[in-house]
Design an enzyme around this catalytic site. Structure first.
Site, PDB file in Angstrom:
ATOM      1  N   ARG A 145      14.453  43.229  52.925  1.00  0.00           N
ATOM      2  CA  ARG A 145      14.652  42.112  52.801  1.00  0.00           C
ATOM      3  C   ARG A 145      13.894  41.001  52.484  1.00  0.00           C
ATOM      4  O   ARG A 145      12.058  41.357  52.631  1.00  0.00           O
ATOM      5  CB  ARG A 145      15.174  42.184  54.185  1.00  0.00           C
ATOM      6  CG  ARG A 145      15.822  40.433  54.284  1.00  0.00           C
ATOM      7  CD  ARG A 145      15.398  40.380  56.388  1.00  0.00           C
ATOM      8  NE  ARG A 145      16.027  41.706  56.919  1.00  0.00           N
ATOM      9  CZ  ARG A 145      17.357  41.317  57.380  1.00  0.00           C
ATOM     10  NH1 ARG A 145      17.761  40.158  57.599  1.00  0.00           N
ATOM     11  NH2 ARG A 145      17.967  41.777  58.457  1.00  0.00           N
ATOM     12  N   THR A 159      13.991  34.328  52.668  1.00  0.00           N
ATOM     13  CA  THR A 159      15.474  33.921  52.219  1.00  0.00           C
ATOM     14  C   THR A 159      16.164  34.964  53.666  1.00  0.00           C
ATOM     15  O   THR A 159      17.395  34.448  53.279  1.00  0.00           O
ATOM     16  CB  THR A 159      16.545  34.410  51.016  1.00  0.00           C
ATOM     17  OG1 THR A 159      15.661  35.324  50.821  1.00  0.00           O
ATOM     18  CG2 THR A 159      14.893  33.754  49.504  1.00  0.00           C
ATOM     19  N   ASP A 183      16.756  53.908  64.170  1.00  0.00           N
ATOM     20  CA  ASP A 183      16.936  53.544  62.416  1.00  0.00           C
ATOM     21  C   ASP A 183      16.289  54.926  62.124  1.00  0.00           C
ATOM     22  O   ASP A 183      16.003  55.572  62.503  1.00  0.00           O
ATOM     23  CB  ASP A 183      15.274  53.093  62.723  1.00  0.00           C
ATOM     24  CG  ASP A 183      14.728  52.341  61.209  1.00  0.00           C
ATOM     25  OD1 ASP A 183      14.674  53.715  60.568  1.00  0.00           O
ATOM     26  OD2 ASP A 183      14.370  51.461  61.361  1.00  0.00           O
ATOM     27  N   ASP A 242      13.221  56.123  59.941  1.00  0.00           N
ATOM     28  CA  ASP A 242      12.237  56.068  61.149  1.00  0.00           C
ATOM     29  C   ASP A 242      12.294  58.175  62.028  1.00  0.00           C
ATOM     30  O   ASP A 242      11.444  58.148  61.838  1.00  0.00           O
ATOM     31  CB  ASP A 242      11.797  55.558  62.202  1.00  0.00           C
ATOM     32  CG  ASP A 242      11.612  54.042  62.064  1.00  0.00           C
ATOM     33  OD1 ASP A 242      10.505  54.017  60.800  1.00  0.00           O
ATOM     34  OD2 ASP A 242      11.314  52.970  62.501  1.00  0.00           O
TER      35      ASP A 242
END
Ligand code: URA
Length: 242
Positions: free
Chosen positions: A136, A140, A234, A237
Site C-alpha cells: 500500500r 495514496t 495476518d 505474521d
C-alpha cells in the site's frame, strides 16, 4: 462491511445420517462461474479450524496451512488442460489416460504468497517461480508495485498466482495486471487462495472473468481494517514471524 450470516451445514460423508454429523460453518457460495471453492469436507474444515484458532502456535499453523495449500495446488492443477495419453503397463495391457503438456510457473505475491511456494514445488518438480511485491502506498493508500521478477517466457506459460488471503483484492488485481502486461493471457492464469472475502472474490471475479480462482473458503466479510472475518489474522505474521 460484513455480509450475510455465515452458512452452517452438517459435515461428513453423504451416506452418514445428518444427525450423526457435526454442524460447522462452511464456505459462503458465490455465483461467479470462475470461482471454485474446495469441497467442504470434514478434513478441510478441521484444517481450517486449526489455522483460524488464535491459540494455534506457529509450528502447527505452518503444518496445517501446508496441508490446505497442497489441496489447493492439487485442485488448481485439475483446471489445466490435458491431452489423451495411452501407455502400456508392465503386464502388457494398455491404459488410456491423459497427460499435461503445457509449461507452468508459479508467481507469489510477497510476502504471504511465498508460503504457498513449497506446496507448488511438492507437486510440480523444479517449477519456476516468479515474485511480485505490492504494498500500500502510504500517500495514496492505493496498492503500488514495488518489485517483480518473472520468468522471461512467462507469456508461454500457465501461471499459478499465489496469495493466501484475498481481502479487498487490491494486490491480486494489480498482480494480474502485471502478468497481462507481460503477455500472459487472462485465461492462462489460475489464482490459488486460502480464504477470500465475498466482496474481494466477487470484485476479482468480475474484473477478470477469465482468470480461474481456486479458494478453500469464502468468509463472511471484512472488518474496518480490511482484515477478513472471521478470518485468521495476518497470515504472513502467523506463518513467518509470530
Ligand atoms: N491479509 C491477511 O493476512 N489477513 C487478512 O485478514 C487480510 C489480508
Amino acid at each position: 462491511s460484513s455480509t450475510p450470516d455465515a452458512p452452517t451445514r452438517n459435515v461428513g460423508p453423504e451416506y452418514r445420517p445428518e444427525t450423526e454429523k457435526p454442524t460447522a460453518t462452511v464456505s459462503s457460495e458465490l455465483s461467479h462461474q470462475n470461482v471454485h471453492i474446495l469441497p467442504q469436507t470434514p478434513q478441510l474444515i478441521a484444517l481450517l479450524t486449526k489455522i483460524r484458532d488464535g491459540n494455534t502456535q506457529r509450528a502447527d499453523f505452518i503444518f496445517y496451512s501446508n496441508r490446505i495449500i497442497r489441496l489447493l495446488v492439487e485442485e488448481g492443477l485439475n483446471h489445466l488442460p490435458v491431452v489423451e495419453h495411452t501407455i502400456t503397463t508392465p503386464v502388457g495391457r494398455t491404459y488410456s489416460g491423459v497427460k499435461f503438456e503445457g509449461k507452468i510457473c508459479g508467481v507469489s505475491i510477497m510476502r504471504a504468497g511465498e508460503a504457498m511456494e513449497q506446496g507448488l514445488r511438492d507437486c510440480c518438480r523444479s517449477v519456476r517461480i516468479g515474485k511480485i511485491l505490492i504494498q500500500r502506498d502510504e500517500e495514496t493508500s492505493k496498492p503500488k508495485l514495488f518489485y517483480d521478477k518473472l520468468p522471461e517466457d512467462i507469456s508461454d506459460r500457465w501461471v499459478l498466482l499465489l496469495d493466501p488471503m484475498l481481502a479487498t483484492g487490491g494486490s491480486a488485481l494489480m498482480a494480474v495486471e502485471v502478468l497481462k502486461s507481460r503477455g500472459v493471457p487472462e485465461d492462462h492464469i489460475l489464482f490459488l487462495n486460502l480464504i477470500a472475502s465475498p466482496q474481494g472474490a466477487a470484485n476479482f471475479a468480475e474484473q477478470f472473468p477469465k482468470v480461474r480462482v481456486v479458494t478453500a473458503f469464502v468468509d463472511q466479510g471484512l472488518d474496518d481494517k480490511n482484515y477478513i472475518i472471521p478470518g485468521l489474522g495476518d497470515f504472513g505474521d502467523r506463518f513467518y514471524t509470530m
